[in-house]
Design a protein around this motif. Structure first.
Motif, PDB file in Angstrom:
ATOM      1  N   ASN A  79       6.584  -0.263 -10.547  1.00 22.04           N
ATOM      2  CA  ASN A  79       6.250  -1.223  -9.496  1.00 22.04           C
ATOM      3  C   ASN A  79       4.931  -0.810  -8.842  1.00 22.04           C
ATOM      4  OD1 ASN A  79       6.108  -2.788  -7.121  1.00 22.04           O
ATOM      5  ND2 ASN A  79       8.342  -2.911  -6.981  1.00 22.04           N
ATOM      6  N   LYS A  80       3.835  -1.405  -9.292  1.00 19.59           N
ATOM      7  CA  LYS A  80       2.515  -1.011  -8.799  1.00 19.59           C
ATOM      8  C   LYS A  80       2.341  -1.317  -7.315  1.00 19.59           C
ATOM      9  CE  LYS A  80       0.007  -3.248 -11.795  1.00 19.59           C
ATOM     10  NZ  LYS A  80      -1.213  -3.725 -12.505  1.00 19.59           N
ATOM     11  N   ASN A  81       2.856  -2.442  -6.854  1.00 24.03           N
ATOM     12  CA  ASN A  81       2.699  -2.794  -5.443  1.00 24.03           C
ATOM     13  C   ASN A  81       3.450  -1.823  -4.537  1.00 24.03           C
ATOM     14  OD1 ASN A  81       1.013  -5.079  -5.720  1.00 24.03           O
ATOM     15  ND2 ASN A  81       2.768  -6.327  -6.336  1.00 24.03           N
ATOM     16  N   PHE A 111       1.434   1.314  -4.474  1.00 19.86           N
ATOM     17  CA  PHE A 111       0.259   1.104  -3.623  1.00 19.86           C
ATOM     18  C   PHE A 111       0.632   1.260  -2.150  1.00 19.86           C
ATOM     19  CE2 PHE A 111      -2.328  -2.028  -1.191  1.00 19.86           C
ATOM     20  CZ  PHE A 111      -3.560  -1.406  -1.313  1.00 19.86           C
ATOM     21  N   GLN A 112       1.749   0.674  -1.736  1.00 23.29           N
ATOM     22  CA  GLN A 112       2.203   0.798  -0.354  1.00 23.29           C
ATOM     23  C   GLN A 112       2.567   2.246  -0.014  1.00 23.29           C
ATOM     24  OE1 GLN A 112       2.087  -1.527   2.003  1.00 23.29           O
ATOM     25  NE2 GLN A 112       1.201  -2.956   0.506  1.00 23.29           N
ATOM     26  N   ALA A 149      -3.036   2.465  -8.665  1.00 24.11           N
ATOM     27  CA  ALA A 149      -2.336   1.873  -7.521  1.00 24.11           C
ATOM     28  C   ALA A 149      -2.131   2.894  -6.411  1.00 24.11           C
ATOM     29  CB  ALA A 149      -0.989   1.304  -7.977  1.00 24.11           C
ATOM     30  N   GLY A 156      -4.174   2.970  -2.580  1.00 25.78           N
ATOM     31  CA  GLY A 156      -3.456   2.986  -1.315  1.00 25.78           C
ATOM     32  C   GLY A 156      -3.882   4.142  -0.435  1.00 25.78           C
ATOM     33  N   LYS A 198      -6.060  -4.240  -0.374  1.00 21.79           N
ATOM     34  CA  LYS A 198      -5.192  -4.842  -1.377  1.00 21.79           C
ATOM     35  C   LYS A 198      -5.405  -4.134  -2.707  1.00 21.79           C
ATOM     36  CE  LYS A 198      -5.383  -9.438   0.770  1.00 21.79           C
ATOM     37  NZ  LYS A 198      -5.780 -10.857   0.564  1.00 21.79           N
ATOM     38  N   LEU A 199      -4.380  -4.136  -3.527  1.00 26.70           N
ATOM     39  CA  LEU A 199      -4.456  -3.452  -4.809  1.00 26.70           C
ATOM     40  C   LEU A 199      -5.553  -4.027  -5.691  1.00 26.70           C
ATOM     41  CD1 LEU A 199      -3.426  -1.428  -6.867  1.00 26.70           C
ATOM     42  CD2 LEU A 199      -1.595  -3.022  -7.468  1.00 26.70           C
ATOM     43  N   GLU A 200      -5.750  -5.332  -5.627  1.00 27.76           N
ATOM     44  CA  GLU A 200      -6.740  -5.971  -6.495  1.00 27.76           C
ATOM     45  C   GLU A 200      -8.167  -5.872  -5.956  1.00 27.76           C
ATOM     46  OE1 GLU A 200      -4.752  -9.200  -3.943  1.00 27.76           O
ATOM     47  OE2 GLU A 200      -4.171  -7.394  -5.068  1.00 27.76           O
TER      48      GLU A 200
END
Length: 315
Positions: free
Chosen positions: A131-133, A136-137, A196, A200, A206-208
Motif C-alpha cells: 500500500n504505497k499511500n 507515504f503517510q 513512497a 513522505g 502528495k505521493l505523485e
C-alpha cells in the motif's frame, strides 16, 4: 482624494522605514561575524570556500569522524573551538533510524532519547502491505515527529532532521541477519515502497508530486547500503559480493536509479561489503561512473560508520 494620497504616503513611508531598519540590523549583525562562512546572507559557495580555507587537514578529517558515543547514544564529530564550530552528529541514530522500517524498531527505540513516538513494523512488514499511500503517510508521520524531537531535543549537537533510514538492499540470502529490515527480494516492489516512504519523509505534499511542498527538505533519510550488503551475517565485514554486470543492472541498481529519477533521495550510505573485490566505500565504478556521471546524482554519500575499521579484511 486627500485621504487616498495620505494613505499612499503612509504606506510608502512604512515600507521605506521597514527596509532601512532591515538593512541596519543586517549590517549590524555582519559586524558580529568573525569569518565570512558565519554570515548567512552570503552565497553558500563563498561561505564554503572560506570555511575550507580556514580548516587544517586534521580538522577536516576530524569533522568527518564520529568521536565516540555520548551518554545519549549519539556520535558527534570533533568540534573546532577556534572557529566556534561545535560537534555535530551528521548521521545520528535518531528517530528516523529507529522507526523508519528499521530492524532496530523495538530494540533501539528509546523514550529517554526520542520521547514518546510512534514505531512502525520492520521493512518486511511494511512491504507486506503493498500500500504505497499508507507507506507515504507513514513517512509523513515520521518526519512530523522527527521535527518535533529536533526542536525539543536537549542535545543540540544532534540533528533529527536527518538520519540513517531504510535498508533497501535486495534480500538474496536468508542467512543474512538483516533480511527483516529490507523490503524483500523484488527490486520493483522495493523501489515503489522506497519512493513512497522517502517522499513522505522528505516533505512532498502528495505521493505523485515532483516538487517539495515548501521547496525545502523537511527531513532527509539516508538510504542504505549502496550497493550490495546481503552476505552471510557472520561475514558481513569481509563479504565480497561477486555480481555480474547483468545481475547488477537487473537486480541491485534499479531501486537506487528509481529513487534518483523520482527525486526521492538525497543521502546515500555505502556498504561495508566489497563488490567484485573492491570495497564499496571506494568503488569508483559504482560511486563515480554510475552514481555521479551516469545518473547525475547530486546528493551526498557517506560511508558506513565502522567501514574503515574493516578495510583490511578486504585486502
Amino acid at each position: 482624494m486627500k485621504l487616498i494620497i495620505s494613505i499612499l504616503l503612509f504606506i510608502f513611508a512604512f515600507i521605506y522605514i521597514t527596509l532601512r531598519i532591515y538593512e541596519y540590523h543586517k549590517n549590524l549583525c555582519k559586524l558580529n561575524y568573525d569569518y565570512p562562512f558565519q554570515d548567512p546572507t552570503l552565497p553558500i559557495d563563498i561561505r564554503l570556500d572560506n570555511l575550507m580555507s580556514l580548516l587544517t587537514p586534521e580538522e577536516k578529517i576530524n569533522m568527518l569522524w564520529m568521536d565516540g558515543a555520548t551518554s545519549d547514544g549519539e556520535l558527534p564529530n570533533l568540534a573546532v573551538p577556534r572557529l566556534n564550530i561545535r560537534g555535530y552528529s551528521w548521521i545520528g541514530q535518531g528517530y528516523v533510524y529507529r522507526s523508519a522500517s528499521n530492524g532496530c524498531n523495538i530494540n533501539c527505540y528509546s523514550p529517554v532519547i526520542d520521547g514518546n513516538v510512534s514505531v512502525l513494523p520492520q521493512g518486511t512488514g511494511i512491504a507486506s502491505t503493498w500500500n504505497k499511500n499508507l507507506i507515504f503517510q507513514s513517512g509523513i508521520m515520521i518526519s512530523d515527529e522527527s521535527m518535533a524531537i529536533h526542536y525539543n531535543y536537549k542535545n543540540k549537537s544532534v540533528d533529527y532532521k536527518t538520519g540513517a533510514s531504510s535498508v533497501i538492499n535486495i534480500a538474496r540470502d536468508p542467512r543474512w541477519g538483516r533480511v527483516p529490515e529490507t523490503y524483500g527480494e523484488c527490486p520493483i516492489l522495493t523501489g515503489e515502497i522506497a519512493v513512497a516512504f522517502n517522499k513522505g519523509i522528505m516533505g512532498y505534499a502528495k505521493l505523485e508530486d515532483t516538487q517539495l511542498e515548501y521547496g525545502i527538505y523537511k527531513v532527509i533519510p539516508v538510504m542504505r547500503h549502496f550497493i550490495d550488503y546481503d552476505g552471510p551475517d557472520n561475514g558481513r565485514f569481509s563479504f565480497n559480493a561477486i555480481i555480474s554486470d547483468a545481475d547488477l543492472r537487473i537486480t541491485y541498481l534499479p531501486v537506487w536509479k528509481k529513487l534518483i529519477d523520482e527525486k526521492a533521495i538525497v543521502g546515500i550510505m555505502s556498504a561495508i561489503s566489497a563488490v567484485n573485490g573492491i570495497p564499496s566505500a571506494v568503488n569508483k565504478y559504482l560511486l563515480n561512473d554510475v552514481l555521479r556521471n551516469e545518473w547525475n546524482f547530486t546528493g551526498y554519500v557517506i560511508s558506513k560508520v565502522i567501514v574503515f575499521f574493516f578495510n583490511e579484511l578486504h585486502c
